[in-house]
Each structure stands twice: as C-alpha cells, then as structure tokens.
Design a protein around this motif. Structure first.
Motif, PDB file in Angstrom:
ATOM      1  N   GLY A  25     -41.640-109.153   4.235  1.00 56.87           N
ATOM      2  CA  GLY A  25     -41.413-110.595   4.252  1.00 56.87           C
ATOM      3  C   GLY A  25     -40.032-110.959   3.724  1.00 56.87           C
ATOM      4  N   VAL A  26     -39.616-110.288   2.650  1.00 49.42           N
ATOM      5  CA  VAL A  26     -38.276-110.529   2.098  1.00 49.42           C
ATOM      6  C   VAL A  26     -37.223-110.193   3.143  1.00 49.42           C
ATOM      7  CG1 VAL A  26     -36.583-109.798   0.368  1.00 49.42           C
ATOM      8  CG2 VAL A  26     -38.962-110.187  -0.307  1.00 49.42           C
ATOM      9  N   ALA A  27     -37.334-109.036   3.774  1.00 48.96           N
ATOM     10  CA  ALA A  27     -36.339-108.602   4.769  1.00 48.96           C
ATOM     11  C   ALA A  27     -36.246-109.593   5.926  1.00 48.96           C
ATOM     12  CB  ALA A  27     -36.676-107.206   5.274  1.00 48.96           C
ATOM     13  N   GLN A  28     -37.362-110.185   6.323  1.00 51.66           N
ATOM     14  CA  GLN A  28     -37.365-111.156   7.422  1.00 51.66           C
ATOM     15  C   GLN A  28     -36.627-112.435   7.055  1.00 51.66           C
ATOM     16  OE1 GLN A  28     -41.464-111.764   8.491  1.00 51.66           O
ATOM     17  NE2 GLN A  28     -41.578-109.845   9.633  1.00 51.66           N
ATOM     18  N   ARG A  29     -36.467-112.703   5.772  1.00 57.28           N
ATOM     19  CA  ARG A  29     -35.797-113.923   5.330  1.00 57.28           C
ATOM     20  C   ARG A  29     -34.337-113.686   4.918  1.00 57.28           C
ATOM     21  NH1 ARG A  29     -40.984-114.419   5.182  1.00 57.28           N
ATOM     22  NH2 ARG A  29     -42.034-116.418   5.334  1.00 57.28           N
ATOM     23  N   CYS A  30     -33.856-112.465   5.211  1.00 55.90           N
ATOM     24  CA  CYS A  30     -32.462-112.110   4.926  1.00 55.90           C
ATOM     25  C   CYS A  30     -31.731-111.822   6.228  1.00 55.90           C
ATOM     26  CB  CYS A  30     -32.395-110.864   4.038  1.00 55.90           C
ATOM     27  SG  CYS A  30     -33.105-111.087   2.394  1.00 55.90           S
ATOM     28  N   THR A  31     -30.429-112.106   6.241  1.00 54.30           N
ATOM     29  CA  THR A  31     -29.623-111.756   7.408  1.00 54.30           C
ATOM     30  C   THR A  31     -29.499-110.241   7.486  1.00 54.30           C
ATOM     31  OG1 THR A  31     -27.544-111.843   6.166  1.00 54.30           O
ATOM     32  CG2 THR A  31     -28.262-113.902   7.239  1.00 54.30           C
ATOM     33  N   PRO A  32     -29.229-109.691   8.672  1.00 54.42           N
ATOM     34  CA  PRO A  32     -29.061-108.235   8.787  1.00 54.42           C
ATOM     35  C   PRO A  32     -27.947-107.692   7.895  1.00 54.42           C
ATOM     36  CG  PRO A  32     -29.312-109.216  10.958  1.00 54.42           C
ATOM     37  CD  PRO A  32     -29.172-110.349   9.971  1.00 54.42           C
ATOM     38  N   ASP A  33     -26.928-108.527   7.633  1.00 57.92           N
ATOM     39  CA  ASP A  33     -25.809-108.095   6.784  1.00 57.92           C
ATOM     40  C   ASP A  33     -25.883-108.692   5.380  1.00 57.92           C
ATOM     41  OD1 ASP A  33     -25.264-110.716   7.571  1.00 57.92           O
ATOM     42  OD2 ASP A  33     -23.126-110.364   7.874  1.00 57.92           O
ATOM     43  N   PHE A  34     -27.091-109.079   4.964  1.00 57.71           N
ATOM     44  CA  PHE A  34     -27.314-109.604   3.611  1.00 57.71           C
ATOM     45  C   PHE A  34     -26.712-108.655   2.577  1.00 57.71           C
ATOM     46  CE2 PHE A  34     -30.272-109.133  -0.065  1.00 57.71           C
ATOM     47  CZ  PHE A  34     -29.973-110.316  -0.712  1.00 57.71           C
ATOM     48  N   THR A  35     -26.078-109.220   1.552  1.00 65.59           N
ATOM     49  CA  THR A  35     -25.469-108.396   0.507  1.00 65.59           C
ATOM     50  C   THR A  35     -25.856-108.908  -0.867  1.00 65.59           C
ATOM     51  OG1 THR A  35     -23.573-107.931   1.930  1.00 65.59           O
ATOM     52  CG2 THR A  35     -23.294-107.473  -0.412  1.00 65.59           C
ATOM     53  N   VAL A  36     -26.289-107.979  -1.729  1.00 58.74           N
ATOM     54  CA  VAL A  36     -26.531-108.260  -3.145  1.00 58.74           C
ATOM     55  C   VAL A  36     -25.333-107.716  -3.906  1.00 58.74           C
ATOM     56  CG1 VAL A  36     -27.988-107.834  -5.163  1.00 58.74           C
ATOM     57  CG2 VAL A  36     -29.027-107.999  -2.893  1.00 58.74           C
ATOM     58  N   TYR A  37     -24.778-108.525  -4.801  1.00 59.96           N
ATOM     59  CA  TYR A  37     -23.649-108.123  -5.631  1.00 59.96           C
ATOM     60  C   TYR A  37     -24.121-107.990  -7.071  1.00 59.96           C
ATOM     61  CZ  TYR A  37     -20.955-109.750  -1.624  1.00 59.96           C
ATOM     62  OH  TYR A  37     -20.447-109.925  -0.348  1.00 59.96           O
ATOM     63  N   GLU A  38     -24.074-106.777  -7.605  1.00 64.44           N
ATOM     64  CA  GLU A  38     -24.388-106.507  -9.011  1.00 64.44           C
ATOM     65  C   GLU A  38     -23.087-106.118  -9.718  1.00 64.44           C
ATOM     66  OE1 GLU A  38     -26.990-106.667 -10.967  1.00 64.44           O
ATOM     67  OE2 GLU A  38     -28.795-106.504  -9.754  1.00 64.44           O
ATOM     68  N   ALA A  39     -23.003-106.351 -11.023  1.00 63.56           N
ATOM     69  CA  ALA A  39     -21.809-106.006 -11.800  1.00 63.56           C
ATOM     70  C   ALA A  39     -21.502-104.518 -11.656  1.00 63.56           C
ATOM     71  CB  ALA A  39     -22.016-106.363 -13.267  1.00 63.56           C
ATOM     72  N   ASP A  40     -20.252-104.202 -11.366  1.00 67.48           N
ATOM     73  CA  ASP A  40     -19.838-102.811 -11.151  1.00 67.48           C
ATOM     74  C   ASP A  40     -20.098-101.910 -12.353  1.00 67.48           C
ATOM     75  OD1 ASP A  40     -18.991-103.133  -8.517  1.00 67.48           O
ATOM     76  OD2 ASP A  40     -16.964-103.678  -9.112  1.00 67.48           O
ATOM     77  N   CYS A  41     -20.130-102.474 -13.567  1.00 70.49           N
ATOM     78  CA  CYS A  41     -20.307-101.658 -14.773  1.00 70.49           C
ATOM     79  C   CYS A  41     -21.737-101.143 -14.941  1.00 70.49           C
ATOM     80  CB  CYS A  41     -19.886-102.448 -16.012  1.00 70.49           C
ATOM     81  SG  CYS A  41     -20.939-103.879 -16.368  1.00 70.49           S
ATOM     82  N   LEU A  42     -22.676-101.633 -14.140  1.00 72.19           N
ATOM     83  CA  LEU A  42     -24.069-101.241 -14.289  1.00 72.19           C
ATOM     84  C   LEU A  42     -24.392-100.004 -13.457  1.00 72.19           C
ATOM     85  CD1 LEU A  42     -25.628-104.802 -14.045  1.00 72.19           C
ATOM     86  CD2 LEU A  42     -25.078-103.499 -16.104  1.00 72.19           C
ATOM     87  N   PRO A  43     -25.385 -99.207 -13.876  1.00 70.77           N
ATOM     88  CA  PRO A  43     -25.744 -98.015 -13.111  1.00 70.77           C
ATOM     89  C   PRO A  43     -26.215 -98.350 -11.695  1.00 70.77           C
ATOM     90  CG  PRO A  43     -27.021 -98.123 -15.156  1.00 70.77           C
ATOM     91  CD  PRO A  43     -26.171 -99.352 -15.097  1.00 70.77           C
ATOM     92  N   PHE A  44     -26.698 -99.564 -11.495  1.00 66.14           N
ATOM     93  CA  PHE A  44     -27.143-100.027 -10.181  1.00 66.14           C
ATOM     94  C   PHE A  44     -26.162-101.055  -9.623  1.00 66.14           C
ATOM     95  CE2 PHE A  44     -29.405-101.828 -13.762  1.00 66.14           C
ATOM     96  CZ  PHE A  44     -29.118-103.182 -13.664  1.00 66.14           C
ATOM     97  N   GLY A  45     -24.924-101.012 -10.137  1.00 69.02           N
ATOM     98  CA  GLY A  45     -23.902-101.977  -9.763  1.00 69.02           C
ATOM     99  C   GLY A  45     -23.318-101.749  -8.383  1.00 69.02           C
ATOM    100  N   GLY A  46     -22.562-102.733  -7.952  1.00 69.47           N
ATOM    101  CA  GLY A  46     -21.865-102.662  -6.677  1.00 69.47           C
ATOM    102  C   GLY A  46     -22.492-103.571  -5.638  1.00 69.47           C
ATOM    103  N   GLU A  47     -22.140-103.313  -4.396  1.00 71.96           N
ATOM    104  CA  GLU A  47     -22.637-104.109  -3.276  1.00 71.96           C
ATOM    105  C   GLU A  47     -23.734-103.339  -2.550  1.00 71.96           C
ATOM    106  OE1 GLU A  47     -19.441-105.363  -0.716  1.00 71.96           O
ATOM    107  OE2 GLU A  47     -18.231-106.027  -2.414  1.00 71.96           O
ATOM    108  N   TRP A  48     -24.843-103.997  -2.321  1.00 70.62           N
ATOM    109  CA  TRP A  48     -25.986-103.442  -1.604  1.00 70.62           C
ATOM    110  C   TRP A  48     -26.150-104.281  -0.345  1.00 70.62           C
ATOM    111  CZ3 TRP A  48     -29.317 -99.714  -4.042  1.00 70.62           C
ATOM    112  CH2 TRP A  48     -28.966 -99.397  -5.356  1.00 70.62           C
ATOM    113  N   THR A  49     -26.025-103.668   0.821  1.00 71.98           N
ATOM    114  CA  THR A  49     -26.009-104.420   2.074  1.00 71.98           C
ATOM    115  C   THR A  49     -27.145-104.005   2.994  1.00 71.98           C
ATOM    116  OG1 THR A  49     -23.614-104.702   1.900  1.00 71.98           O
ATOM    117  CG2 THR A  49     -24.569-105.038   4.068  1.00 71.98           C
TER     118      THR A  49
END
Length: 131
Positions: A25-49
C-alpha cells in the motif's frame, strides 16, 4: 474546491500503512522515483530511491537499534508538502542507552503521490554516536 485529499491526509494514510507494515500500500502511494533523504552521518543515511524506499530505509533504521518506537504527534501540511512531527525513541545495541529525538519528516507530493521524504533529526550527531 477539490475533493482530492491534501498532503497531510495522504501522509497520515502512508504512515498508518507503514505502521501496519502494509508496504504494498505504501509503494502504491509513492512515485516510482520516490526518494527518502536521511542524514549522511547515520548508518542508514543517504538517499534511498524507488517506490519501496520507505520500506528499505525503515528496515535499516529499525535494524540499527535494539529497540525503536515512533510516537507521531501531529501531521500538518499545505498544497504540496506535509510535515510529520514525531518522537523517535531508540535503544542503542552498542551502549544499551535509551534516548529520544524529536524528528520532523517533510513529504512532498506530486499528482497525489509521495515524491520525496526529507528526515530532520533534532540532533543527528547523537543518533550517529549511539548507532
């Protein structure tokens, strides 16, 4: 006046689905190129697309901690953006310390779909130090 849901309503739906682990359901409400931006200093940081990016970053974030929980306080928004104000409480696997952070997560919508989500921690350095 449009009957289309506003970004705050859409983001509330997405967070409810994520909380229920309805990742399809979440994926259906996001664009195909949806991007999450997390702080680079975190172990899970960066851009997730990708439309599944929220699922992948959530798994990485929760996997970093011994325990983690989210308490959503409010979701507010306008015509293009909505912001979630929440408290993230985490217990470090490394130190055993439990601490909380205020987090604002700003989502931008395009044609009724979530296009981007920008995560802003009160103190990303503390999160990184405990991770």
């Amino acid at each position: 006046m449009s009957d289309e849901p506003k970004p705050a309503e859409l983001l509330a739906e997405i967070y409810a689905m994520a909380g229920a682990q309805d990742w399809g359901g979440v994926a259906q409400r996001c664009t195909p190129d949806f991007t999450v931006y997390e702080a680079d200093c975190l172990p899970f940081g960066g851009e997730w697309t990708g439309s599944d990016a929220l699922q992948r970053v959530a798994a990485a974030m929760y996997g970093t901690w011994q325990e983690a929980s989210v308490d959503i306080h409010e979701i507010v928004g306008g015509d293009e953006w909505a912001v979630v104000v929440l408290t993230l409480t985490m217990t470090s696997k490394r130190t055993g310390k439990t601490f909380s952070q205020t987090v604002n997560e700003a989502g931008r919508f395009e044609n009724g779909l979530l296009k981007e989500l920008r995560i802003h921690y009160f103190d990303a350095a503390e999160v990184a130090a405990e991770a």
